[in-house]
Design a protein around this motif. Sequence first.
Motif, PDB file in Angstrom:
ATOM      1  N   GLY A  55      14.286   9.881  47.203  1.00  0.00           N
ATOM      2  CA  GLY A  55      13.575  10.036  45.952  1.00  0.00           C
ATOM      3  C   GLY A  55      12.983   8.985  45.057  1.00  0.00           C
ATOM      4  O   GLY A  55      13.226   8.968  44.480  1.00  0.00           O
ATOM      5  N   PHE A  56      12.047   8.581  45.916  1.00  0.00           N
ATOM      6  CA  PHE A  56      11.092   7.566  45.593  1.00  0.00           C
ATOM      7  C   PHE A  56       9.929   8.234  44.881  1.00  0.00           C
ATOM      8  O   PHE A  56       9.714   9.254  45.856  1.00  0.00           O
ATOM      9  N   THR A  57       9.692   7.743  44.527  1.00  0.00           N
ATOM     10  CA  THR A  57       8.385   8.063  44.087  1.00  0.00           C
ATOM     11  C   THR A  57       7.112   7.545  44.369  1.00  0.00           C
ATOM     12  O   THR A  57       7.262   6.256  44.040  1.00  0.00           O
ATOM     13  N   VAL A  58       6.282   8.365  45.251  1.00  0.00           N
ATOM     14  CA  VAL A  58       5.555   7.250  46.356  1.00  0.00           C
ATOM     15  C   VAL A  58       4.151   8.407  46.215  1.00  0.00           C
ATOM     16  O   VAL A  58       4.028   9.684  46.084  1.00  0.00           O
ATOM     17  N   SER A  59       2.975   7.421  46.434  1.00  0.00           N
ATOM     18  CA  SER A  59       1.576   8.214  46.721  1.00  0.00           C
ATOM     19  C   SER A  59       1.103   7.366  48.703  1.00  0.00           C
ATOM     20  O   SER A  59       1.684   5.989  48.612  1.00  0.00           O
ATOM     21  N   CYS A  60      -0.162   7.783  48.992  1.00  0.00           N
ATOM     22  CA  CYS A  60      -0.512   7.314  49.920  1.00  0.00           C
ATOM     23  C   CYS A  60      -1.899   7.156  49.669  1.00  0.00           C
ATOM     24  O   CYS A  60      -3.096   7.756  49.004  1.00  0.00           O
ATOM     25  N   THR A  61      -2.943   6.370  49.013  1.00  0.00           N
ATOM     26  CA  THR A  61      -3.687   5.312  48.764  1.00  0.00           C
ATOM     27  C   THR A  61      -4.699   4.717  50.225  1.00  0.00           C
ATOM     28  O   THR A  61      -4.288   3.819  50.844  1.00  0.00           O
ATOM     29  N   ASP A  62      -6.179   5.584  49.938  1.00  0.00           N
ATOM     30  CA  ASP A  62      -7.306   4.650  51.146  1.00  0.00           C
ATOM     31  C   ASP A  62      -7.689   3.503  51.118  1.00  0.00           C
ATOM     32  O   ASP A  62      -7.860   3.150  49.547  1.00  0.00           O
ATOM     33  N   VAL A  63      -7.379   2.309  51.313  1.00  0.00           N
ATOM     34  CA  VAL A  63      -7.973   0.548  50.945  1.00  0.00           C
ATOM     35  C   VAL A  63      -8.565   0.644  52.305  1.00  0.00           C
ATOM     36  O   VAL A  63      -8.896   0.964  52.656  1.00  0.00           O
ATOM     37  N   ILE A  64      -8.900  -0.603  51.832  1.00  0.00           N
ATOM     38  CA  ILE A  64     -10.193  -1.215  53.164  1.00  0.00           C
ATOM     39  C   ILE A  64      -9.826  -2.536  53.697  1.00  0.00           C
ATOM     40  O   ILE A  64      -8.718  -3.655  53.547  1.00  0.00           O
ATOM     41  N   ALA A  65      -9.089  -2.853  55.257  1.00  0.00           N
ATOM     42  CA  ALA A  65      -8.993  -3.672  55.649  1.00  0.00           C
ATOM     43  C   ALA A  65     -10.107  -4.607  55.814  1.00  0.00           C
ATOM     44  O   ALA A  65     -10.531  -4.060  56.500  1.00  0.00           O
ATOM     45  N   ILE A  66     -10.070  -5.690  55.597  1.00  0.00           N
ATOM     46  CA  ILE A  66     -11.284  -7.140  56.597  1.00  0.00           C
ATOM     47  C   ILE A  66     -10.117  -8.186  56.724  1.00  0.00           C
ATOM     48  O   ILE A  66      -9.257  -8.364  56.650  1.00  0.00           O
ATOM     49  N   ALA A  67     -11.177  -8.668  57.292  1.00  0.00           N
ATOM     50  CA  ALA A  67     -11.006  -9.695  58.158  1.00  0.00           C
ATOM     51  C   ALA A  67     -12.180 -11.358  58.001  1.00  0.00           C
ATOM     52  O   ALA A  67     -13.224 -11.087  57.575  1.00  0.00           O
ATOM     53  N   VAL A  68     -11.293 -12.263  57.485  1.00  0.00           N
ATOM     54  CA  VAL A  68     -12.348 -13.036  57.212  1.00  0.00           C
ATOM     55  C   VAL A  68     -11.769 -14.335  57.382  1.00  0.00           C
ATOM     56  O   VAL A  68     -10.702 -14.748  57.594  1.00  0.00           O
ATOM     57  N   GLU A  69     -12.633 -14.990  57.772  1.00  0.00           N
ATOM     58  CA  GLU A  69     -12.473 -16.181  58.403  1.00  0.00           C
ATOM     59  C   GLU A  69     -11.665 -17.183  58.012  1.00  0.00           C
ATOM     60  O   GLU A  69     -10.965 -17.246  55.986  1.00  0.00           O
TER      61      GLU A  69
END
Length: 145
Positions: free
Chosen positions: A63-77
């Motif tokens: 029953g939750f309103t849910v969506s899937c989205t593309d995001v970017i994952a990066i590593a930073v020092e």
Amino acid sequence: MLVQQISVFLENKSGRLAEVTRTLASNNIDICALSIADTTDFGILRLIVNKPQDAEKALSDNGFTVSCTDVIAIAVEDKPGGLAFVLEILQDNAISIEYMYAFVGKTGNEAFVILRVENPEDALRTLTNCDIKIIPSEKIYCNVK
């Protein structure tokens, strides 16, 4: 090299966040990172989980309103200026950030940053050309283990 993020619309009332986490736990879905933004009446919960498609279905079925989205994952020092360096690259290339959140990875002295931008393919190309470490989804999804 995009990562799928689950977004859940939540009424701002007691117990709703617990319901989400119970639903994920009962479906053996691990939360790798999360962010919540709220107003008086509602909130948006953003999650990186180990099984995004399963999470989307489980939450929707409950029953939750849910969506899937593309995001970017990066590593930073993980040091002063680590994030500023990446943000300057994006600024210099006219790439606007809609939102972002970060968490410390378990692979050394890096912080993982999740970015949502208008055009992720352009941002990926720019970041890659500037030698910014892009984290593939399988590493983000498994980071908690």
